[in-house]
Design an enzyme around this catalytic site. Structure first.
Site, mmCIF file in Angstrom:
data_model
loop_
_atom_site.group_PDB
_atom_site.id
_atom_site.type_symbol
_atom_site.label_atom_id
_atom_site.label_comp_id
_atom_site.label_asym_id
_atom_site.label_seq_id
_atom_site.Cartn_x
_atom_site.Cartn_y
_atom_site.Cartn_z
ATOM 1 N N HIS A 137 -7.589 0.430 -6.273
ATOM 2 C CA HIS A 137 -7.734 -0.440 -5.100
ATOM 3 C C HIS A 137 -8.351 -1.774 -5.576
ATOM 4 O O HIS A 137 -9.482 -2.112 -5.223
ATOM 5 C CB HIS A 137 -8.603 0.238 -4.043
ATOM 6 N N CYS B 240 -16.764 0.471 1.188
ATOM 7 C CA CYS B 240 -15.510 -0.264 1.397
ATOM 8 C C CYS B 240 -15.002 -0.158 2.832
ATOM 9 O O CYS B 240 -14.196 -0.978 3.260
ATOM 10 C CB CYS B 240 -14.447 0.225 0.419
ATOM 11 N N GLN C 266 -9.987 -4.389 -3.171
ATOM 12 C CA GLN C 266 -11.324 -4.023 -2.704
ATOM 13 C C GLN C 266 -12.382 -4.464 -3.718
ATOM 14 O O GLN C 266 -13.408 -5.039 -3.347
ATOM 15 C CB GLN C 266 -11.396 -2.503 -2.488
ATOM 16 N N ARG D 240 -12.997 -9.502 1.901
ATOM 17 C CA ARG D 240 -11.610 -9.168 1.591
ATOM 18 C C ARG D 240 -10.720 -10.388 1.834
ATOM 19 O O ARG D 240 -9.835 -10.707 1.042
ATOM 20 C CB ARG D 240 -11.123 -7.995 2.476
ATOM 21 N N ARG E 1 0.879 -1.185 0.000
ATOM 22 C CA ARG E 1 0.000 0.000 0.000
ATOM 23 C C ARG E 1 0.907 1.223 0.000
ATOM 24 O O ARG E 1 1.754 1.362 0.890
ATOM 25 C CB ARG E 1 -0.912 0.013 1.224
ATOM 26 N N ASP F 1 -18.071 5.748 -0.954
ATOM 27 C CA ASP F 1 -16.796 5.734 -0.227
ATOM 28 C C ASP F 1 -16.614 7.130 0.379
ATOM 29 O O ASP F 1 -17.360 8.063 0.056
ATOM 30 C CB ASP F 1 -15.652 5.385 -1.201
HETATM 31 N N1 CP Z 1 -11.290 -0.921 2.686
HETATM 32 C C1 CP Z 1 -9.995 -0.881 3.041
HETATM 33 O O1 CP Z 1 -9.079 -1.015 2.225
HETATM 34 O O2 CP Z 1 -9.795 -0.690 4.380
HETATM 35 P P1 CP Z 1 -8.400 -0.457 5.106
HETATM 36 O O3 CP Z 1 -7.920 0.919 4.727
HETATM 37 O O4 CP Z 1 -8.738 -0.550 6.562
HETATM 38 O O5 CP Z 1 -7.436 -1.500 4.667
HETATM 39 N N1 NVA Z 2 -10.716 5.990 -0.942
HETATM 40 C C1 NVA Z 2 -10.225 5.619 0.362
HETATM 41 C C2 NVA Z 2 -10.316 4.136 0.538
HETATM 42 C C3 NVA Z 2 -9.860 3.638 1.881
HETATM 43 C C4 NVA Z 2 -9.960 2.144 1.970
HETATM 44 C C5 NVA Z 2 -8.794 6.111 0.519
HETATM 45 O O1 NVA Z 2 -8.016 6.004 -0.438
HETATM 46 O O2 NVA Z 2 -8.443 6.617 1.581
#
Ligand code: CP
Ligand code: NVA
Length: 299
Positions: free
Chosen positions: A136, A258, A139, A286, A109, A218
Site C-alpha cells: 500500500h 491508516c 498510504q 493522502r 486497487r 492497522d
Molecule cells: N487507508 C486507506 O487506504 O483507506 P481506504 O481503504 O478507505 O481507501
Molecule cells: N490492511 C488493510 C488496509 C486498509 C486501508 C486492508 O488491506 O484491508
C-alpha cells in the site's frame, strides 16, 4: 524501474523511487498542502485523464485521488472492475492496452498484487498501486508526510508498527527505510514481514514501542482475510495500540493508523481520539502526497 534521468514509470511497491525522488515528492506535497487555497498545482494535470479502478471498497484512497486529480486540473474517471468487460473475462493485459489509448494514468486497487503487476506490464501509461494485499505505497507516502510535518527532518525518526505484518506495514518499512526513518515492527509469530525489511523485527510490542516517535497500527482483519477473522483476533490481541503502549514511546510520540479503524480492537478509543493522535492529519495527507505523486509520474 526508473526511466533514465526521469521519473519512475509506475508506483507499485515504492521500490521504484529513489531517495531523492521521495524527498522531493514529500517537499512538493507540503507545498501543495500549504498552497491549496491559492490553487498551487491547479494546471499540473490540465488536459489529462486518470482512471481510478477499484476491485475493492475504499473511502480515503478513492476520494483523495478523485479530488486530487480534479484539483490538479485533470479529469478523474472512477471505475469499478465489475462494470468493465474485465468482469466478463477480458484480460487485465488487454484492458491495460486499451485504457492506455484513452488515459494518461491508471490508479488501481486490486485483490491480488499480480493483477496490478500485470496491468503495469502491459500499460503504456503510469500505473499506481492503490492497495493490494501485499503493498500500500500511497498510504506510506502520507505516513511519511505526517511524520515530516510533526518532526521536521525524517532522518532518525523512529516508528513502531505493532500488529499484522500486512500491506500497510510492508510499505511503511520499504518507504520508511528509503526516507531514513527507523521502522520497527512487532508482530506475532506467523505474521512477520520478510526478514531484514524492518530495522527491528520483534514479537514484543513493548520492545518496539520503547522510545519510538510514532506508534502505528492497522486492522487485524484486512480485506480478503475475513475467513481467518477469529484466529487473527485471538493471535493479535496482545498487539493493541493503547495508552500503556503509547506511554512507552518518546516524549513527543504520536499515534498513527491508516484507517478504517476498529476502536476497541487494534486501537483503543482513548488513543484514536486522544491528543497524541495524528490519524486525521494522516488521512488528509493522502490527498497532498498523491497529488505530488501524480505530478512526479505525469511530469
Ligand atoms: N487507508 C486507506 O487506504 O483507506 P481506504 O481503504 O478507505 O481507501
Ligand atoms: N490492511 C488493510 C488496509 C486498509 C486501508 C486492508 O488491506 O484491508
Amino acid at each position: 524501474m526508473p526511466r533514465l534521468n526521469g521519473p519512475p514509470s509506475h508506483l507499485l511497491t515504492g521500490e521504484e523511487l529513489t531517495a531523492e525522488q521521495l524527498t522531493a515528492l514529500l517537499e512538493r506535497a507540503a507545498e501543495l498542502k500549504a498552497g491549496r487555497g491559492e490553487g498551487v498545482g491547479a494546471r499540473s494535470l490540465a488536459g489529462r485523464t486518470v482512471a481510478l479502478l477499484f476491485e475493492r471498497p475504499s473511502t480515503r484512497t478513492r476520494i483523495s485521488f478523485q479530488v486530487g486529480v480534479a484539483e490538479l486540473g485533470g479529469h478523474p474517471l472512477t471505475l469499478r472492475a465489475d462494470e468493465l468487460q474485465l468482469g466478463r473475462g477480458e484480460s487485465i493485459a488487454d484492458t491495460a492496452r486499451v485504457l492506455s489509448r484513452y488515459l494518461h494514468a491508471i490508479v488501481i486497487r486490486a485483490g491480488s498484487h499480480a493483477t496490478v503487476a500485470e496491468l503495469a506490464a502491459a500499460a503504456e501509461v503510469p500505473v499506481v498501486n492503490a492497495l493490494t494485499p501485499v503493498h500500500h505505497p500511497c498510504q506510506a507516502l502520507a505516513d511519511l508526510l505526517t511524520l515530516r510535518e510533526r518532526f521536521g527532518d525524517l532522518d532518525g525518526v523512529s516508528v513502531a508498527y505493532v500488529g499484522d505484518g500486512n500491506n500497510v506495514a510492508r510499505s511503511l518499512a520499504i518507504l520508511g527505510r528509503l526516507a531514513g526513518v527507523e521502522v520497527r515492527v512487532a508482530t506475532p509469530t506467523g505474521y512477520e514481514l520478510e526478514p531484514g525489511l524492518p530495522a527491528l523485527d520483534t514479537r514484543d510490542p513493548r520492545e518496539a514501542a520503547e522510545g519510538a516517535d510514532a506508534l502505528y497500527t492497522d486492522v487485524w482483519v484486512s480485506m480478503g482475510d475475513e475467513v481467518e477473522a477469529e484466529r487473527r483476533r485471538a493471535d493479535l490481541a496482545p498487539y493493541q495500540l493503547n495508552a500503556e503502549l503509547l506511554a512507552l514511546g518518546s516524549e513527543r510520540a504520536i499515534a498513527l493508523h491508516c484507517l478504517p479503524a476498529h476502536p476497541g480492537e487494534e486501537i483503543t478509543e482513548e488513543v484514536l481520539y486522544g491528543e497524541r493522535s495524528a490519524v486525521w492529519d494522516q488521512a488528509e495527507n493522502r490527498l497532498h502526497s498523491q497529488k505530488a505523486l501524480l505530478e512526479l509520474l505525469l511530469g
